[in-house]
Design a protein around this motif. Sequence first.
Motif, PDB file in Angstrom:
ATOM      1  N   GLN A 126       2.967   9.762 -13.372  1.00  0.00           N
ATOM      2  CA  GLN A 126       2.000   9.286 -14.163  1.00  0.00           C
ATOM      3  C   GLN A 126       1.588   7.985 -13.616  1.00  0.00           C
ATOM      4  O   GLN A 126       2.150   6.926 -13.767  1.00  0.00           O
ATOM      5  N   LEU A 127       0.107   7.879 -12.994  1.00  0.00           N
ATOM      6  CA  LEU A 127      -0.330   6.762 -12.365  1.00  0.00           C
ATOM      7  C   LEU A 127      -1.365   5.874 -13.138  1.00  0.00           C
ATOM      8  O   LEU A 127      -2.337   6.720 -13.589  1.00  0.00           O
ATOM      9  N   THR A 128      -1.322   4.882 -13.305  1.00  0.00           N
ATOM     10  CA  THR A 128      -2.455   4.257 -14.227  1.00  0.00           C
ATOM     11  C   THR A 128      -3.282   3.736 -13.208  1.00  0.00           C
ATOM     12  O   THR A 128      -3.371   3.728 -12.003  1.00  0.00           O
ATOM     13  N   PRO A 129      -4.654   3.027 -13.774  1.00  0.00           N
ATOM     14  CA  PRO A 129      -5.632   2.486 -12.911  1.00  0.00           C
ATOM     15  C   PRO A 129      -4.900   1.322 -12.228  1.00  0.00           C
ATOM     16  O   PRO A 129      -5.448   1.083 -10.951  1.00  0.00           O
ATOM     17  N   LEU A 130      -4.198   0.287 -12.843  1.00  0.00           N
ATOM     18  CA  LEU A 130      -3.418  -0.739 -12.353  1.00  0.00           C
ATOM     19  C   LEU A 130      -2.545  -0.505 -10.950  1.00  0.00           C
ATOM     20  O   LEU A 130      -2.752  -0.804  -9.821  1.00  0.00           O
ATOM     21  N   ASN A 131      -1.761   0.944 -11.209  1.00  0.00           N
ATOM     22  CA  ASN A 131      -1.253   1.362 -10.050  1.00  0.00           C
ATOM     23  C   ASN A 131      -1.936   1.664  -8.836  1.00  0.00           C
ATOM     24  O   ASN A 131      -1.510   1.165  -7.680  1.00  0.00           O
ATOM     25  N   LEU A 132      -3.077   2.321  -9.037  1.00  0.00           N
ATOM     26  CA  LEU A 132      -3.743   2.927  -8.276  1.00  0.00           C
ATOM     27  C   LEU A 132      -4.664   1.595  -7.323  1.00  0.00           C
ATOM     28  O   LEU A 132      -4.480   1.894  -6.180  1.00  0.00           O
ATOM     29  N   VAL A 133      -5.064   0.895  -8.044  1.00  0.00           N
ATOM     30  CA  VAL A 133      -6.078  -0.317  -7.336  1.00  0.00           C
ATOM     31  C   VAL A 133      -5.170  -1.133  -6.807  1.00  0.00           C
ATOM     32  O   VAL A 133      -5.557  -1.680  -5.533  1.00  0.00           O
ATOM     33  N   SER A 134      -3.934  -1.509  -7.194  1.00  0.00           N
ATOM     34  CA  SER A 134      -3.186  -2.635  -6.571  1.00  0.00           C
ATOM     35  C   SER A 134      -2.509  -2.084  -5.388  1.00  0.00           C
ATOM     36  O   SER A 134      -2.688  -2.690  -4.388  1.00  0.00           O
ATOM     37  N   SER A 135      -2.514  -0.746  -5.222  1.00  0.00           N
ATOM     38  CA  SER A 135      -1.919  -0.010  -3.808  1.00  0.00           C
ATOM     39  C   SER A 135      -3.008   0.072  -2.943  1.00  0.00           C
ATOM     40  O   SER A 135      -2.970  -0.437  -1.693  1.00  0.00           O
ATOM     41  N   ALA A 136      -4.330   0.114  -3.398  1.00  0.00           N
ATOM     42  CA  ALA A 136      -5.643   0.199  -2.574  1.00  0.00           C
ATOM     43  C   ALA A 136      -5.662  -1.269  -2.169  1.00  0.00           C
ATOM     44  O   ALA A 136      -6.057  -1.512  -0.884  1.00  0.00           O
ATOM     45  N   ASP A 137      -5.797  -2.133  -3.071  1.00  0.00           N
ATOM     46  CA  ASP A 137      -5.997  -3.438  -2.411  1.00  0.00           C
ATOM     47  C   ASP A 137      -4.949  -3.981  -1.553  1.00  0.00           C
ATOM     48  O   ASP A 137      -5.333  -4.593  -0.770  1.00  0.00           O
ATOM     49  N   ALA A 138      -3.733  -3.847  -1.986  1.00  0.00           N
ATOM     50  CA  ALA A 138      -2.561  -4.252  -0.896  1.00  0.00           C
ATOM     51  C   ALA A 138      -2.668  -3.609   0.402  1.00  0.00           C
ATOM     52  O   ALA A 138      -2.382  -4.201   1.551  1.00  0.00           O
ATOM     53  N   THR A 139      -3.139  -2.232   0.529  1.00  0.00           N
ATOM     54  CA  THR A 139      -3.372  -1.512   1.732  1.00  0.00           C
ATOM     55  C   THR A 139      -4.429  -2.525   2.666  1.00  0.00           C
ATOM     56  O   THR A 139      -4.291  -2.722   3.913  1.00  0.00           O
ATOM     57  N   HIS A 140      -5.644  -2.724   1.937  1.00  0.00           N
ATOM     58  CA  HIS A 140      -6.723  -3.363   2.734  1.00  0.00           C
ATOM     59  C   HIS A 140      -6.302  -5.035   3.505  1.00  0.00           C
ATOM     60  O   HIS A 140      -6.596  -5.122   4.001  1.00  0.00           O
ATOM     61  N   GLN A 141      -5.446  -5.232   2.416  1.00  0.00           N
ATOM     62  CA  GLN A 141      -4.928  -6.827   2.714  1.00  0.00           C
ATOM     63  C   GLN A 141      -3.900  -6.468   3.949  1.00  0.00           C
ATOM     64  O   GLN A 141      -4.176  -7.578   5.023  1.00  0.00           O
ATOM     65  N   TYR A 142      -3.306  -5.661   4.023  1.00  0.00           N
ATOM     66  CA  TYR A 142      -2.184  -5.344   5.301  1.00  0.00           C
ATOM     67  C   TYR A 142      -2.975  -5.206   6.453  1.00  0.00           C
ATOM     68  O   TYR A 142      -2.692  -5.623   7.396  1.00  0.00           O
ATOM     69  N   LEU A 143      -4.011  -4.280   6.036  1.00  0.00           N
ATOM     70  CA  LEU A 143      -4.827  -3.613   7.227  1.00  0.00           C
ATOM     71  C   LEU A 143      -6.010  -4.998   7.820  1.00  0.00           C
ATOM     72  O   LEU A 143      -6.487  -4.805   8.775  1.00  0.00           O
ATOM     73  N   GLY A 144      -6.121  -5.718   7.001  1.00  0.00           N
ATOM     74  CA  GLY A 144      -7.237  -6.889   7.727  1.00  0.00           C
ATOM     75  C   GLY A 144      -8.267  -6.931   7.029  1.00  0.00           C
ATOM     76  O   GLY A 144      -9.317  -7.492   7.319  1.00  0.00           O
ATOM     77  N   GLY A 145      -8.782  -6.062   5.904  1.00  0.00           N
ATOM     78  CA  GLY A 145      -9.830  -6.010   5.150  1.00  0.00           C
ATOM     79  C   GLY A 145     -10.254  -4.523   4.699  1.00  0.00           C
ATOM     80  O   GLY A 145      -9.631  -3.585   5.533  1.00  0.00           O
ATOM     81  N   ALA A 146     -11.088  -4.289   4.026  1.00  0.00           N
ATOM     82  CA  ALA A 146     -11.741  -3.317   3.706  1.00  0.00           C
ATOM     83  C   ALA A 146     -12.309  -2.468   4.725  1.00  0.00           C
ATOM     84  O   ALA A 146     -12.923  -3.303   5.748  1.00  0.00           O
ATOM     85  N   GLY A 147     -12.700  -1.350   4.804  1.00  0.00           N
ATOM     86  CA  GLY A 147     -13.258  -0.582   5.741  1.00  0.00           C
ATOM     87  C   GLY A 147     -14.091   0.611   5.508  1.00  0.00           C
ATOM     88  O   GLY A 147     -13.785   1.254   4.146  1.00  0.00           O
ATOM     89  N   GLN A 148     -14.431   1.679   6.387  1.00  0.00           N
ATOM     90  CA  GLN A 148     -14.818   2.970   6.379  1.00  0.00           C
ATOM     91  C   GLN A 148     -13.416   3.870   6.420  1.00  0.00           C
ATOM     92  O   GLN A 148     -12.650   3.614   7.240  1.00  0.00           O
ATOM     93  N   TRP A 149     -13.552   4.968   5.524  1.00  0.00           N
ATOM     94  CA  TRP A 149     -12.317   5.731   5.594  1.00  0.00           C
ATOM     95  C   TRP A 149     -12.590   7.195   5.881  1.00  0.00           C
ATOM     96  O   TRP A 149     -13.679   7.724   5.516  1.00  0.00           O
ATOM     97  N   LEU A 150     -11.828   7.801   6.857  1.00  0.00           N
ATOM     98  CA  LEU A 150     -11.883   9.520   6.906  1.00  0.00           C
ATOM     99  C   LEU A 150     -10.945  10.043   6.362  1.00  0.00           C
ATOM    100  O   LEU A 150      -9.510   9.753   6.610  1.00  0.00           O
ATOM    101  N   LEU A 151     -11.226  10.850   5.359  1.00  0.00           N
ATOM    102  CA  LEU A 151     -10.262  11.791   4.920  1.00  0.00           C
ATOM    103  C   LEU A 151      -9.802  13.031   5.481  1.00  0.00           C
ATOM    104  O   LEU A 151     -10.823  13.989   5.990  1.00  0.00           O
ATOM    105  N   ALA A 152      -8.773  13.081   5.978  1.00  0.00           N
ATOM    106  CA  ALA A 152      -8.269  14.217   6.944  1.00  0.00           C
ATOM    107  C   ALA A 152      -7.055  14.992   6.326  1.00  0.00           C
ATOM    108  O   ALA A 152      -6.245  15.765   7.091  1.00  0.00           O
ATOM    109  N   MET A 153      -6.403  14.617   5.246  1.00  0.00           N
ATOM    110  CA  MET A 153      -5.356  15.188   4.545  1.00  0.00           C
ATOM    111  C   MET A 153      -5.742  15.921   3.180  1.00  0.00           C
ATOM    112  O   MET A 153      -6.973  15.483   2.564  1.00  0.00           O
ATOM    113  N   PRO A 154      -5.268  16.757   2.650  1.00  0.00           N
ATOM    114  CA  PRO A 154      -5.482  17.398   1.325  1.00  0.00           C
ATOM    115  C   PRO A 154      -5.735  16.363   0.194  1.00  0.00           C
ATOM    116  O   PRO A 154      -4.951  15.425   0.050  1.00  0.00           O
ATOM    117  N   ALA A 155      -6.876  16.488  -0.545  1.00  0.00           N
ATOM    118  CA  ALA A 155      -7.230  15.536  -1.407  1.00  0.00           C
ATOM    119  C   ALA A 155      -6.454  15.422  -3.033  1.00  0.00           C
ATOM    120  O   ALA A 155      -6.611  15.008  -3.818  1.00  0.00           O
TER     121      ALA A 155
END
Length: 378
Positions: free
Chosen positions: A77-106
Amino acid sequence: MTHVLEVLAVDSANPTAILPALEEAISGQRTVLPVPLSDKARADLLVNTQRAGSDISEDIALVVSTSGSTGKPKGAQLTPLNLVSSADATHQYLGGAGQWLLAMPAHHIAGLQVLIRSLIAGVEPAALDLTRGFNISAFAHHAFDLKSTGDRCYTSLTPMQLDKAMETLEGIEALRLFDAILVGGSSIHPRLLTSAKALRINVVTTYGSSETSGGCVYNGTPIAGAQVRVTDGRIHLGGPMIAQGYRNMPDHEAFTEPGWFATSDGGTLSDDGTLTVTGRLDAVIDSGGLKLHPEVLENFMLGVDGVDAACVVGVPDDRLGQRISAAYSGSATLADLLEAFDHLPRWQIPKEVKQLDQMPLIGPGKVDRNRVLELFSV
């Protein structure tokens, strides 16, 4: 207040069609259960076990199933905070937001997070049609389109997809276009990482699960907000991305400490805080009183030329308790494997070895250990 848990059918031919529903979910307007449109049996199982159509707390945005191959699937069970905090932390680690290509089952967390990161970044993600599998030409086409935007470009792949893309010049050129490629879901062949580095392909290894809103440890290091500790050999993960328990198993021991998830994996932490995953604790093989993490032997086998994939299982045995058995795919012969095994402690040498044309899989790129076990149990 409550929502009704709604079924969200994910079409592998058009996965971005679920973006409006995901946006409503992370804004607190609805709660959805992603299921694969192309797999009715799996979808029905998820609908029944996760009680779709019944009330659920409005605090929950998504219920995402685990990819376990036996018993009742668990629904994180994932909350909006769970999901958004993960997304923000990923962009922070990678050096900033960007364009994404989905190549895995959604309908899996790795694919869902590609879409959620795109929503957070305010960009329209590109997506592959996975109906007929992972197509390198289509992957390359999208990669060049994304690069032409001038923005940073990212994608997520399984180790098998990365390996397939690196087999052709077209795939290698496409991989080089990405500022980072997240690779997780299963262990990655050491030679694959070495080759990617030599080809100037920026691979970021990830560790996490549905219970942690996706990967929360990148290249052995926790992303922003995530915490890691190892207690009695077991990996525990903490932080704002940790799920609010399981939908269908509310008292599960993995979530007894608020804000923490007790994984089923063993691991070690170095002095500088780098995490090394040694393998699943529930997969440890007890053979004649000696215990073996199957991943240890699998990694050894992957070091043999011609071995593309390996899976080691413990087969019930009247004398040993469990006998060590191994399956592999690739061009290596059984004689090659037996020669390599001479360098192992005698008790670790598999009693049986099978060469397979292809490893059975469960989830994106994960070997189905139970199906491999069945091969040795007949």
